[in-house]
Design an enzyme around this catalytic site. Structure first.
Site, PDB file in Angstrom:
ATOM      1  N   GLY A 183       0.904  -0.979   0.198  1.00  0.00           N
ATOM      2  CA  GLY A 183       0.067   0.212  -0.054  1.00  0.00           C
ATOM      3  C   GLY A 183       0.945   1.301   0.334  1.00  0.00           C
ATOM      4  CG  HIS A 207       3.444   0.894  -5.258  1.00  0.00           C
ATOM      5  ND1 HIS A 207       3.485   2.077  -4.379  1.00  0.00           N
ATOM      6  CD2 HIS A 207       3.931  -0.026  -4.953  1.00  0.00           C
ATOM      7  CE1 HIS A 207       4.201   1.475  -3.465  1.00  0.00           C
ATOM      8  NE2 HIS A 207       4.247   0.466  -3.621  1.00  0.00           N
ATOM      9  N   GLY A 228       8.958  -4.940  -8.773  1.00  0.00           N
ATOM     10  CA  GLY A 228       9.497  -3.728  -9.122  1.00  0.00           C
ATOM     11  C   GLY A 228      11.342  -3.850  -9.076  1.00  0.00           C
TER      12      GLY A 228
HETATM   13  P1  AMP Z   1       6.209  -2.054  -1.744  1.00  0.00           P
HETATM   14  O1  AMP Z   1       4.910  -1.515  -1.602  1.00  0.00           O
HETATM   15  O2  AMP Z   1       7.250  -1.250  -1.434  1.00  0.00           O
HETATM   16  O3  AMP Z   1       6.366  -3.395  -0.983  1.00  0.00           O
HETATM   17  O4  AMP Z   1       6.498  -2.557  -3.275  1.00  0.00           O
HETATM   18  C1  AMP Z   1       5.477  -3.206  -3.863  1.00  0.00           C
HETATM   19  C2  AMP Z   1       6.253  -3.484  -5.334  1.00  0.00           C
HETATM   20  O5  AMP Z   1       6.215  -2.187  -5.963  1.00  0.00           O
HETATM   21  C3  AMP Z   1       7.498  -4.156  -5.218  1.00  0.00           C
HETATM   22  O6  AMP Z   1       7.535  -5.076  -6.389  1.00  0.00           O
HETATM   23  C4  AMP Z   1       8.327  -2.951  -5.407  1.00  0.00           C
HETATM   24  O7  AMP Z   1       9.596  -3.525  -5.947  1.00  0.00           O
HETATM   25  C5  AMP Z   1       7.665  -2.058  -6.371  1.00  0.00           C
HETATM   26  N1  AMP Z   1       8.136  -0.687  -6.281  1.00  0.00           N
HETATM   27  C6  AMP Z   1       8.297   0.223  -5.268  1.00  0.00           C
HETATM   28  N2  AMP Z   1       8.878   1.182  -5.454  1.00  0.00           N
HETATM   29  C7  AMP Z   1       9.039   0.991  -6.827  1.00  0.00           C
HETATM   30  C8  AMP Z   1       9.605   1.914  -7.706  1.00  0.00           C
HETATM   31  N3  AMP Z   1      10.229   3.359  -7.570  1.00  0.00           N
HETATM   32  N4  AMP Z   1       9.760   1.658  -9.173  1.00  0.00           N
HETATM   33  C9  AMP Z   1       9.390   0.412  -9.353  1.00  0.00           C
HETATM   34  N5  AMP Z   1       8.818  -0.540  -8.639  1.00  0.00           N
HETATM   35  C10 AMP Z   1       8.704  -0.029  -7.329  1.00  0.00           C
END
Ligand code: AMP
Length: 299
Positions: free
Chosen positions: A33, A39, A149
């Site tokens: 979230g 995201h 990501g």
């Molecule tokens: P998180 O909510 O931080 O656990 O991230 C969820 C997904 O979004 C994961 O696969 C992350 O690698 C991806 N993600 C988070 N920040 C970025 C970003 N700046 N660029 C690309 N993907 C991202």
């Protein structure tokens, strides 16, 4: 159709099964979230690459190594649902922690070696928590495809290995890191930075870019590459280094000689906030156009 918010595992399972029975492919974008443009990039890929798209928004307690970080993690479900709705997501899966962990869990997924260094060395249990919750989400949603990501490159490597070793019928797709105009990788944790910390934060990416540039220009000495990047960070006393490593792109093991594609990854602290980032780098090409190293260039 508008986005449905699903709180229960049984209902999520049922909805995904119905979609599959209707011949629709199922996609999953796992998140914690506090959605931002990073995201959104994953969600857009997911929307284009599946018929029924689920975004999970679950702040997973088992992947936090510090209780304080878990407590302070931003939770913005209402705004997240709006974002998902605007991006055409079919369902947001946002279970309570008690729904996902009704009892103290005894079964875990552990991916050895890939999760040993970098964040794995500094955040005990983190990747076990990640691999376990992603495997639970895969079992609940049963996606044909899932998007992750490159921002969390080690996590991506852990998930890829889990899927390969445990035969999950899921195609794992990587999305490049989305950055602010000054290079800072977008992250839910960025909103915790003070104005001064935010001004210092892009130095991390600049240091990694410097290091990748050296590799591209033919420097194969990982120690020299690291020293150059660290020298860049030295001018930022507000930034405390946790690690900066050059690791093999496939195995995530540290390398000394750069003869194949690598990730240069780092974690720093700015005040109370921990930031991570990474860049890809490949050894220089020889004049003949082939890589100087066998196997290089197959990122
Ligand atoms: P998180 O909510 O931080 O656990 O991230 C969820 C997904 O979004 C994961 O696969 C992350 O690698 C991806 N993600 C988070 N920040 C970025 C970003 N700046 N660029 C690309 N993907 C991202």
């Amino acid at each position: 159709m508008s986005t449905v918010v699903v709180r229960e595992i049984a209902r999520m399972r049922r909805m995904a099964e119905e979609a599959r029975r209707a011949g629709r492919s199922v996609g999953l974008v796992p998140t914690m979230g506090a959605l931002h443009e990073g995201h959104a990039a994953l969600i857009r890929r997911g929307r284009a690459g599946s018929d029924f798209l689920v975004v999970s928004a679950f702040v997973n307690p088992t992947q936090f190594d510090r209780a304080e970080d878990f407590a302070r993690y931003p939770r913005t479900l209402e705004a997240d649902v709006e974002t998902c709705s605007a991006l055409g997501v079919d369902a947001v899966f946002a279970p309570a922690a008690e729904e996902m962990y009704p009892a103290e869990p005894l079964a875990f997924v552990e991916v050895a070696a890939v999760s040993e260094h970098l964040c794995g060395a500094f955040r005990p249990g983190h990747f076990r928590g990640v691999a376990t919750v992603v495997s639970k989400l895969f079992h609940i949603v049963g996606p044909d495809r899932a998007w992750f990501g490159e921002k969390d490159a080690q996590q991506l490597a852990v998930i890829r290995r889990m899927v390969a070793d445990l035969n999950f019928p899921v195609e794992v797709l990587a999305v490049p890191t989305v950055r602010e105009a000054d290079g800072l990788a977008m992250s839910s944790r960025n909103r915790r930075l003070s104005a001064e910390e935010r001004a210092e934060a892009p130095a991390l990416y600049r240091a990694l870019e410097e290091a990748a540039g050296m590799v591209g220009r033919g420097c194969a000495d990982a120690g020299a590459v690291k020293r150059a990047a660290l020298a860049r960070l030295d001018g930022h006393p507000g930034m405390r280094l946790e690690y900066l490593e050059v690791v093999d792109e496939g195995s995530f093991q540290p390398v000394e000689r750069i003869t194949a594609p690598v990730r240069i990854a780092a974690a720093v602290w700015l005040g109370q906030t921990r930031l991570i980032d990474n860049v890809f780098a490949a050894p220089a090409l020889s004049p003949g156009g082939t890589s100087t190293a066998p196997g290089a260039g197959s990122a």
